[in-house]
Design a protein around this motif. Sequence first.
Motif, PDB file in Angstrom:
ATOM      1  N   LEU A 292     -10.403  14.141 -32.351  1.00 59.67           N
ATOM      2  CA  LEU A 292     -10.621  13.933 -33.173  1.00 59.67           C
ATOM      3  C   LEU A 292     -10.233  12.181 -34.497  1.00 59.67           C
ATOM      4  O   LEU A 292     -11.558  12.682 -35.587  1.00 59.67           O
ATOM      5  CB  LEU A 292      -9.007  14.716 -33.400  1.00 59.67           C
ATOM      6  N   LEU A 293     -10.145  11.747 -33.808  1.00 57.46           N
ATOM      7  CA  LEU A 293     -10.333  10.413 -34.336  1.00 57.46           C
ATOM      8  C   LEU A 293     -11.439   9.847 -34.837  1.00 57.46           C
ATOM      9  O   LEU A 293     -12.237   9.067 -35.681  1.00 57.46           O
ATOM     10  CB  LEU A 293      -9.775   9.396 -33.177  1.00 57.46           C
ATOM     11  N   VAL A 294     -13.005  10.378 -33.554  1.00 63.40           N
ATOM     12  CA  VAL A 294     -14.116   9.853 -33.962  1.00 63.40           C
ATOM     13  C   VAL A 294     -14.838  11.092 -34.370  1.00 63.40           C
ATOM     14  O   VAL A 294     -15.981  11.279 -35.744  1.00 63.40           O
ATOM     15  CB  VAL A 294     -14.795   9.808 -32.123  1.00 63.40           C
ATOM     16  N   PRO A 296     -13.835  14.327 -36.615  1.00 64.00           N
ATOM     17  CA  PRO A 296     -13.176  15.467 -37.164  1.00 64.00           C
ATOM     18  C   PRO A 296     -13.523  16.856 -36.977  1.00 64.00           C
ATOM     19  O   PRO A 296     -12.195  17.502 -36.878  1.00 64.00           O
ATOM     20  CB  PRO A 296     -12.913  15.185 -38.309  1.00 64.00           C
TER      21      PRO A 296
ATOM     22  N   LEU B 119      -3.262  12.864 -37.270  1.00 66.52           N
ATOM     23  CA  LEU B 119      -4.488  12.566 -37.089  1.00 66.52           C
ATOM     24  C   LEU B 119      -4.596  14.423 -37.035  1.00 66.52           C
ATOM     25  O   LEU B 119      -6.521  14.402 -37.562  1.00 66.52           O
ATOM     26  CB  LEU B 119      -4.329  13.191 -35.223  1.00 66.52           C
ATOM     27  N   ARG B 122      -6.935  15.734 -40.352  1.00 62.47           N
ATOM     28  CA  ARG B 122      -8.382  15.009 -40.644  1.00 62.47           C
ATOM     29  C   ARG B 122      -8.604  16.226 -40.786  1.00 62.47           C
ATOM     30  O   ARG B 122      -9.469  16.423 -41.034  1.00 62.47           O
ATOM     31  CB  ARG B 122      -8.441  13.909 -39.622  1.00 62.47           C
TER      32      ARG B 122
END
Lengths: 304, 334
Positions: A292-294, A296, B119, B122
């Motif tokens: 998700l960080l990289v 989404p 998180l 997002r």
Amino acid sequence: MTLLAEQLLNGLQLGVMLFLMAAGLTLVFGIMGLINLAHGSFFMIGAFAAAWVANRTGSFLLALPAGLAASAASGVVVEIAVIRHLYARSHMDQVLATFGLIMFFDELMAILFGRTPLLASVPRFLGGSVDIVPGVPYPVFRLAIIVVGIAVAVALWWLIGRTRLGMLVRAGATNRDMVRALGVDIALLYTAVFGLGAMLAGLAGLLTGPLLSVQVGMGDSILITTFVVIVVGGVGSVRGALAGAMLVGMVDTLARAYLPTLLQGMMQASTADQLAGGLSSMAVFILMAVVLLVRPRGLFPAHG
Amino acid sequence: MVETRRQAVVLLATLVLLLVLPALATAVGMPYLLTLGSQVVIYAIAAASLDLLIGYAGLPSFGHAGFFGLGAYVVGILAFHAADQSRFLGLVGGATQAWIVWPAAIGVCALAALATGALSLRTAGVSFIMITLAFAQMLYFLFVALKIYGGTDGLGFDSRNTLPGIDPSSDTEFYYICVMALVLVLGVFRFLVRSRFGMVLEGLRQNERRMAAIGLASYRVRLVAFTIAGAGAGLAGALDANLLRYVSPDALHWTMSGDLLVMVVLGGVGSLYGAFYGAVAFVGLQSLLSQWTEHWMIVLGPILVGVVLLARRGLWGVLAGASDGGADGGGGAR
């Protein structure tokens, strides 16, 4: 090294299982825009039906179609009775109604089969093990699951990419009003897709039955892992579901296999065991957070 | 959302009923009503904080039990370390005073909500539902694995957190503390949704693009809302652990998130006070049905499906006449 080969196969097998679950769920979301918590119930129904028939008749070849038919039939009934009234509703309503369905099916299975786990045994002709590389035996049944999963993935690719039904499905996912305007019975199409998804979940369930125990609520934990698969792969995309399932299957299996030894090198044994136990069951969720960080929208977003 | 006269009357009547419940329970000889009442009030706090997310911020969270259970575990873990004089991770000692433990529970849950919210936010829509669910489930597995805190068996402790001048062993006094907490939380939430912050949230829910066009960043506002909701659920969890003097991974289980969601929808999404009536209905239904048959879920499940398909206003709408169209002016009753 032999352990690694074995664990890689285990990871592949879990990934295949997750793919069978995720494919139906992500198709239903991609085409109908529906989030279905009760997908785990079809997993459970397939497992129960197959285990029951197998125990009655002693024949896996009868149990297999029974499990598939039971899960597909309950999928079709549920779609007609409840699900089709939810397509136009908010995701929250869909979650809530399908949460109600889980309660219903869990309790129904408890009434029909009781709370004690049903015994499902590996079919005799798939029993035993073979050497995958000389000196490393591996259960035939798990290999069979992997083969079935790969066959289903190929069949799905063919069905969606190469047939008229698949064309309609893809068209429906892109623009359902246009498909309807062209005279396609979209309600029937939706019921068929939902039934197919339910059947795949049932297939996953009846294959898992002999490995885990067949019991009430068995679909719930795999449902949540399936959600992780879908988020990692990208919601609504079958290709994403395949990639996500393999990734999650591998990460989960390898974390459970290697974290304890890895951590034991760093700290005292009892602390390491606890930490490893917690970390390995959290591993797939950590994977999800990283993805998700990289990215989404997941690894293979469905549209664009 | 300024309350209409009818709403004010319903709220006042409810409050009076809540205040006389202990006397009532003794009078009719059903003391277990008091425990049931505390449970309802505690669930109402958690459900109201979830409604802040779903109904006002438009964020369909399916992992609210994560914060509820985490709040409960803060109480349990601090009590555990206070009992055997040990330290949590070798750093923090145990505690049993409510004025330390409860703010700690709220703070821990706010931090957890901040981290997971950062998180989860997002994404949106269906991914948001799945991700919040997954994070809560991650906490569930963590506490199942932590054998030192009981694992699946959970963690019991001897006495409730202490407050000066309050007898922690008295169920009645504890009940009144819960009621006070509910009133306080609803007061804060009412202030929040009427404030500029609440207006922005509401605007974002209705049309994110327009809000972006007038220069409001959605991410940060939503993250604040998510954090506040997590803190609210943490307080509810802390109270729940105190009520039962016990905490187990069940408080974190995803079915708990589902139950809270059911309460919100039964009460009426986006109605603030509805959460309480939803909690009453849920706990009431559950205890009635389970007296009738052990397979009560086979009845409750279809009821839920029916409620979703047929009833759209929720109990608060039925009781207090808050309409779906937001006749009470801009605030929230949608």
